[in-house]
Design an enzyme around this catalytic site. Structure first.
Site, mmCIF file in Angstrom:
data_model
loop_
_atom_site.group_PDB
_atom_site.id
_atom_site.type_symbol
_atom_site.label_atom_id
_atom_site.label_comp_id
_atom_site.label_asym_id
_atom_site.label_seq_id
_atom_site.Cartn_x
_atom_site.Cartn_y
_atom_site.Cartn_z
ATOM 1 N N HIS A 188 -2.703 8.959 -6.483
ATOM 2 C CA HIS A 188 -2.999 9.212 -5.074
ATOM 3 C C HIS A 188 -1.790 9.886 -4.427
ATOM 4 O O HIS A 188 -0.648 9.625 -4.806
ATOM 5 C CB HIS A 188 -3.309 7.886 -4.372
ATOM 6 N N GLU A 238 -0.258 9.391 -1.798
ATOM 7 C CA GLU A 238 0.752 8.451 -1.288
ATOM 8 C C GLU A 238 1.642 7.945 -2.428
ATOM 9 O O GLU A 238 2.838 7.732 -2.236
ATOM 10 C CB GLU A 238 0.064 7.293 -0.549
ATOM 11 N N GLY A 283 -5.822 10.765 6.180
ATOM 12 C CA GLY A 283 -5.387 9.919 7.287
ATOM 13 C C GLY A 283 -5.054 10.682 8.559
ATOM 14 O O GLY A 283 -4.439 10.139 9.473
ATOM 15 N N ASN A 307 -11.052 3.384 -0.668
ATOM 16 C CA ASN A 307 -9.663 3.083 -1.015
ATOM 17 C C ASN A 307 -9.063 2.304 0.150
ATOM 18 O O ASN A 307 -8.758 2.869 1.187
ATOM 19 C CB ASN A 307 -8.917 4.409 -1.247
#
Ligand code: PGA
Length: 255
Positions: A95, A97, A173, A9
């Site tokens: 996702h 995010e 992340g 991704n």
């Protein structure tokens, strides 16, 4: 029974030129990895160039999102038909995010899954708990809710084409991946629910991949868990060598 899947991704990284450089390097590197499906998900403007450059290779292209209408006055949105036309075969949906920064909910995820199937795109549906939810021991309830509402109306036949990505939000992340045991527990739970809600046959064919700080160094232990069928890789997928190492290490671990 399930072909392992390693997907990169790229999020909002890489111009068209950078995409071309990356896929031209990736294609020959991964050409002998035949027992793992390899996917890259560039940003919208680079999808077509990536798909053209990867045509006839063993690397598939995914989009990172789609809108559920086929066409119309929806400024800024992109439909499944457009993504398919650009060369995508899969699409990431929901996702974390998208959920936290752009207000997506299980209801919008559900509509997007329907649109993906309508456009002949395989959905990669992201689910996962926040740190707060984990600390309150709500992880499995959150996953149940996300699957039940997100996949509402999905048939057993469709489930086989769908990929679930378990991505604990606190691991994305952050450099802090779930331990193999944490991932294993969540994946076993997800598989059990899929069996309950879609039947054993479909559940056993649906791929459930892990995402969150996956690196060449931790992929083996993660995929060693019986219900972990691969990975959705963010940061490490931007580097050709790191992504290749993840795919190769996964392929070796699955053999
Ligand atoms: P990460 O991202 O590998 O950088 O943690 C994973 C993802 O967002 O899918």
């Amino acid at each position: 029974m399930r072909t392992p899947l390693i997907a990169g991704n790229w999020k909002m990284f890489k111009t068209i030129a950078e995409t071309m450089k990356h896929v031209k390097a990736l294609r020959p590197l991964v050409k002998d990895i035949t027992d793992v499906e390899i996917v890259v998900a560039p940003a919208f403007p680079s999808i077509h160039a990536a798909a053209e450059s990867l045509r006839g290779s063993n690397v598939l292209v995914a989009a990172q999102d789609l809108y559920w209408e086929r066409e119309g006055a929806f400024t800024g949105e992109v439909s499944g038909a457009m993504l398919k036309d650009a060369g995508a075969d899969l699409v990431i949906i929901g996702h974390s995010e998208r959920r936290t920064l752009f207000g997506e909910t299980d209801a919008t995820v559900n509509r997007k899954i329907g649109a993906a199937f309508a456009a002949d795109l395989a959905p990669i549906v992201c689910i996962g708990e926040t740190l707060d939810q984990r600390e309150r021991s709500e992880t499995l309830d959150v996953l149940d809710r996300q699957i039940r509402a997100g996949l509402d109306g999905v048939t057993s036949g469709q489930l086989v084409q769908l990929v679930l990505a378990y991505e604990p939000v606190w691991a994305i992340g952050t450099g802090r991946n779930a331990t193999p045991d944490q991932a294993g527990e969540a994946h076993a739970h997800i598989r059990q629910r899929l069996r309950q809600w879609f039947g054993a046959e479909a559940a056993d064919l649906c791929r459930v991949i892990y995402g969150g700080s996956v690196k060449p160094e931790n992929i083996r232990d993660l995929v060693a868990q019986p219900d972990v069928d691969g990975a959705l890789v963010g940061g490490a997928s931007l580097d050709v060598k790191a992504f290749f190492d993840i795919a190769r290490n996964a392929a070796e671990a699955f053999r």
